[in-house]
Design a protein around this motif. Structure first.
Motif, short mmCIF file in Angstrom:
data_model
loop_
_atom_site.label_atom_id
_atom_site.label_comp_id
_atom_site.label_asym_id
_atom_site.label_seq_id
_atom_site.Cartn_x
_atom_site.Cartn_y
_atom_site.Cartn_z
N SER A 9 0.83 -1.20 0.00
CA SER A 9 0.00 0.00 0.00
C SER A 9 0.86 1.25 0.00
O SER A 9 2.09 1.19 -0.09
CB SER A 9 -0.94 -0.01 1.22
N SER A 11 -1.55 4.19 -0.12
CA SER A 11 -2.81 4.93 -0.02
C SER A 11 -2.87 6.18 -0.88
O SER A 11 -3.66 7.07 -0.65
CB SER A 11 -3.13 5.30 1.44
N LYS A 17 3.21 1.42 -6.08
CA LYS A 17 2.65 0.19 -5.49
C LYS A 17 2.66 -0.95 -6.50
O LYS A 17 2.97 -2.10 -6.14
CB LYS A 17 1.22 0.45 -5.02
N THR A 87 -3.05 -2.88 -3.48
CA THR A 87 -4.14 -2.00 -3.08
C THR A 87 -4.24 -0.77 -3.99
O THR A 87 -3.26 -0.37 -4.62
CB THR A 87 -3.96 -1.52 -1.63
N ASN A 91 -6.58 3.82 -0.28
CA ASN A 91 -6.97 2.60 0.41
C ASN A 91 -7.20 2.81 1.90
O ASN A 91 -7.90 2.01 2.52
CB ASN A 91 -5.93 1.51 0.19
#
Length: 226
Positions: A9, A11, A17, A87, A91
């Motif tokens: 991750s 985010s 990623k 992800t 996330n």
């Protein structure tokens, strides 16, 4: 302990990623590890596009509670397989809303949760990481400094931050993912091929660059016990 859940991750979009997930899948494959890819990036499933036909894979929506339940059930049904979760951006919203489903299941699953948190050199990467560690305190989180954004010494904002100390306190490591030449990554994404396929198909110089990178990645992942 059963095989790990490797949660990749950051985010946010654009931190690396996908290439990190591909690196982990490639490493596990070379180690002959039984594994399964969980692709939860619905808008930009680059990892699925490259590895979906060569690695057992499943799409899971981690924006929805049903997806988190599905993830836990997959982990329970195949304890001998390493689960690699790629992800999507933002996330942390899904983790904030539903991450407790996975967190509260870890003991019963008997699986270690290993998070690889990929960062660039911006402050928001660290703020999002701080929130994630508060939401998911179980398991271990390692920070992956993406060399695409500069040499390791340039990540001084992270190195001097309180979150760096928090990583060390929970036995996490600060890793450095070396940059991979753009011409090689362009081939990977345009042809939708795995790293192993690229090692066979690319031109000699490109293959040499890829092998340099794969070797460095193997050293990085071995250092955290994967």
């Amino acid at each position: 302990m059963n095989a790990p859940i490797v949660f990749i991750s950051g985010s946010k979009g654009g931190v690396g990623k996908s290439i990190t997930s591909m690196a982990v899948l490639d490493y596990f494959t070379t180690q002959h590890t039984f594994l399964k890819l969980i692709e939860s990036d619905k808008s930009n499933p680059d990892v699925w596009s490259s590895y979906g036909s060569t690695v057992e894979s499943e799409g899971v929506d981690l924006d929805d509670v049903e997806g988190w339940i599905q993830l836990v059930n997959i982990c329970d049904a195949q304890p001998f397989k390493a689960i690699v979760v790629n992800t999507p951006a933002r996330n942390n919203m899904g983790v904030r809303a539903h991450g407790a489903i996975l967190r509260d299941s870890l003991k019963e699953l008997g699986r270690p949760l290993v998070t690889l948190w990929v960062i660039n050199r911006q402050r928001d990467s660290l703020e999002l990481l701080k929130e994630y560690m508060e939401l998911m305190p179980d398991g271990v989180t390692h920070v992956v400094k993406n060399g695409y954004f500069g040499e390791e010494r340039k990540f001084e904002l992270y190195e001097k931050s309180p979150v760096h100390e928090s990583i060390q306190q929970q036995n996490g490591k600060s890793l450095f993912l070396p940059d991979l030449a753009d011409r090689v990554t362009d081939e990977l994404y345009s042809k939708r091929i795995t790293l192993a396929e690229a090692a066979q198909q690319l031109k000699v110089g490109d293959r040499a660059e890829l092998q340099r990178w794969r070797t460095a990645v193997a050293v990085m992942l071995t250092s955290i016990g994967l």
